[in-house]
Design an enzyme around this catalytic site. Sequence first.
Site, PDB file in Angstrom:
ATOM      1  N   LYS A  41       0.973  -5.966  -4.373  1.00 42.53           N
ATOM      2  CA  LYS A  41       2.176  -6.218  -3.568  1.00 42.53           C
ATOM      3  C   LYS A  41       2.370  -7.685  -3.181  1.00 42.53           C
ATOM      4  O   LYS A  41       3.475  -8.211  -3.324  1.00 42.53           O
ATOM      5  CB  LYS A  41       2.154  -5.326  -2.319  1.00 42.53           C
ATOM      6  CG  LYS A  41       2.359  -3.843  -2.658  1.00 42.53           C
ATOM      7  CD  LYS A  41       2.104  -2.957  -1.447  1.00 42.53           C
ATOM      8  CE  LYS A  41       2.328  -1.487  -1.765  1.00 42.53           C
ATOM      9  NZ  LYS A  41       1.897  -0.609  -0.652  1.00 42.53           N
TER      10      LYS A  41
ATOM     11  N   VAL B  16      -5.443   1.568  -3.005  1.00 43.85           N
ATOM     12  CA  VAL B  16      -6.041   2.906  -2.916  1.00 43.85           C
ATOM     13  C   VAL B  16      -7.102   3.190  -3.975  1.00 43.85           C
ATOM     14  O   VAL B  16      -7.827   4.166  -3.864  1.00 43.85           O
ATOM     15  CB  VAL B  16      -4.999   4.049  -2.961  1.00 43.85           C
ATOM     16  CG1 VAL B  16      -4.243   4.148  -1.665  1.00 43.85           C
ATOM     17  CG2 VAL B  16      -4.081   3.910  -4.143  1.00 43.85           C
TER      18      VAL B  16
ATOM     19  N   SER C 171      -2.109  -1.375  -4.502  1.00 46.75           N
ATOM     20  CA  SER C 171      -1.298  -2.143  -3.538  1.00 46.75           C
ATOM     21  C   SER C 171      -1.665  -3.616  -3.459  1.00 46.75           C
ATOM     22  O   SER C 171      -0.934  -4.387  -2.837  1.00 46.75           O
ATOM     23  CB  SER C 171      -1.431  -1.536  -2.146  1.00 46.75           C
ATOM     24  OG  SER C 171      -0.580  -0.440  -2.037  1.00 46.75           O
TER      25      SER C 171
ATOM     26  N   TYR D 219       7.406  -0.231 -10.603  1.00 43.14           N
ATOM     27  CA  TYR D 219       6.459  -0.446  -9.492  1.00 43.14           C
ATOM     28  C   TYR D 219       5.136   0.257  -9.791  1.00 43.14           C
ATOM     29  O   TYR D 219       4.051  -0.290  -9.543  1.00 43.14           O
ATOM     30  CB  TYR D 219       7.094   0.066  -8.189  1.00 43.14           C
ATOM     31  CG  TYR D 219       6.102   0.242  -7.070  1.00 43.14           C
ATOM     32  CD1 TYR D 219       5.564  -0.854  -6.410  1.00 43.14           C
ATOM     33  CD2 TYR D 219       5.667   1.520  -6.696  1.00 43.14           C
ATOM     34  CE1 TYR D 219       4.633  -0.699  -5.399  1.00 43.14           C
ATOM     35  CE2 TYR D 219       4.735   1.688  -5.687  1.00 43.14           C
ATOM     36  CZ  TYR D 219       4.215   0.580  -5.051  1.00 43.14           C
ATOM     37  OH  TYR D 219       3.279   0.739  -4.063  1.00 43.14           O
TER      38      TYR D 219
ATOM     39  N   TYR E 123      -2.213  -2.296   6.188  1.00 43.03           N
ATOM     40  CA  TYR E 123      -1.546  -1.068   6.644  1.00 43.03           C
ATOM     41  C   TYR E 123      -1.547  -0.977   8.167  1.00 43.03           C
ATOM     42  O   TYR E 123      -1.373  -1.973   8.850  1.00 43.03           O
ATOM     43  CB  TYR E 123      -2.207   0.170   6.025  1.00 43.03           C
ATOM     44  CG  TYR E 123      -2.243   0.134   4.530  1.00 43.03           C
ATOM     45  CD1 TYR E 123      -1.097  -0.143   3.794  1.00 43.03           C
ATOM     46  CD2 TYR E 123      -3.414   0.390   3.834  1.00 43.03           C
ATOM     47  CE1 TYR E 123      -1.123  -0.159   2.408  1.00 43.03           C
ATOM     48  CE2 TYR E 123      -3.440   0.379   2.450  1.00 43.03           C
ATOM     49  CZ  TYR E 123      -2.297   0.088   1.746  1.00 43.03           C
ATOM     50  OH  TYR E 123      -2.336   0.072   0.394  1.00 43.03           O
TER      51      TYR E 123
HETATM   52  N1  GLU Z   1       0.488   2.912  -6.210  1.00 42.75           N
HETATM   53  C1  GLU Z   1       0.172   3.327  -4.868  1.00 42.75           C
HETATM   54  C2  GLU Z   1       1.385   3.965  -4.229  1.00 42.75           C
HETATM   55  O1  GLU Z   1       2.428   3.421  -4.302  1.00 42.75           O
HETATM   56  C3  GLU Z   1      -0.277   2.152  -4.106  1.00 42.75           C
HETATM   57  C4  GLU Z   1      -0.706   2.527  -2.737  1.00 42.75           C
HETATM   58  C5  GLU Z   1      -1.896   1.720  -2.265  1.00 42.75           C
HETATM   59  O2  GLU Z   1      -2.661   1.153  -3.030  1.00 42.75           O
HETATM   60  O3  GLU Z   1      -2.051   1.699  -1.060  1.00 42.75           O
HETATM   61  O4  GLU Z   1       1.311   5.015  -3.676  1.00 42.75           O
END
Ligand code: GLU
Length: 428
Positions: free
Chosen positions: A67, A258, A64, A189, A240
């Site tokens: 992003k 994550v 993430s 993505y 988050y």
């Molecule tokens: N690739 C992960 C997902 O989309 C990223 C989530 C994350 O790093 O929080 O579930």
Amino acid sequence: MQTPIADYLELLLESLGEDGGEVASYIPELANADPDRLAVAMATLDGEVYVAGEAADAEFTIQSISKPFTYALAIADQGLGAVLEHIDVEPSGDAFNEISLDPDTGRPRNPMINAGAIAAHALVHGDDADARVERIVDFYSRLAGRRLSIAEDVFESELSAADRNMALAYMIRSVGTLDCDPADTVRGYTRQCSVSVTVSDLARMASVLAAGGRTPDRDQVLEPAVNRQVLSVMATCGMYNSAGDWLASVGIPAKSGVAGGLMGVLPGQVGIAAFSPRLDAHGNSTRGRRIFERMNHDMGLHLMASTESAHSVSRRREVDGIAVHEIVGDLHFVEAERVLREFAAEPAGETPVVVDLDRVHRANDIARRILLEGIRRLRLDGHDVRIVDPWGVLGSAETGTGELVRGEQAHGGYVPASFPDVASAVRG
Ligand code: GLU
């Protein structure tokens, strides 16, 4: 001498204590990660990268933390107005994979949760996922200052378990805010999330955001206005459902992933990154969080604690064959770090070194303590260090009186002997 910043980072890692939490398990390949890996890096805006930890060179997937960067590229490609029509910028308080759309407009709440991030990916120019991913990896690589690549095993693994992200993409499409094919978008993505990085890469990428979108080689990768938008959204939505708590207690706009990565940006100052795979209940690296809390505490890096932008110059000249470091202006962590680097470049030996603080205008505790440590290390290297400190910049470094401004006198604490001026210091 060796600058103490790297030593500080080592000590910081040693002091973290017990780890807690669990590695992410919903992506099969991540469940196999070694949970004990640990590293931290800090990158200055002019390209110095300090790194510590046994996993300093380990690569992990960006997840993430991609992003904010893809959001930046989407804005650069489409313009902010068009992106805002597709993705809102309100903190949702939801978990990262929540089906979180505004009931009135159908827009994902923000680009830092999956719904918004999938929409942002689709807004990057390119006919299909492969074309978009190629541009995305190029862009990340410019920020990192080296060619990045995709961890294909993690990508395959995540795609095989991407049902929820597929559901999100179809959902966004159903309300009219996704103009691309949902399955292809999730593929792209997921590839974006599988870009492989080290803590140094992340710290350097963060330092570009900290520098208003400019790399240390003066490549303006992002327009300042786009950069500012990205940082604002990171500050409010990056962590988050603990984004509010994070901003209040750590105060560094940040994004976690994550795989255990955590990246923080302190505008105008530094980029920071940590890596430790065990995650807390919010999906943020447990020890990563602690590293940031400690750094905030030790180095006064809270965004809201920042003072006016500081100016300082450190200049080395020679008078009668003696090195004179003349330090001028406002001293905070960043300026003190520069001074340390100048000190570090001084070859070890018995030659006298004069440190002239007569023209320092303002100095905070951290900067004063850093200077004292630099002076101590120059002495350990054998130098006869002569300090010119007529108004007592170093005076109360150990008693912690906060920020000293010229004209105020420091009280108490260790006061190093001072020469009244450079000429007498050179004479010795
Ligand atoms: N690739 C992960 C997902 O989309 C990223 C989530 C994350 O790093 O929080 O579930």
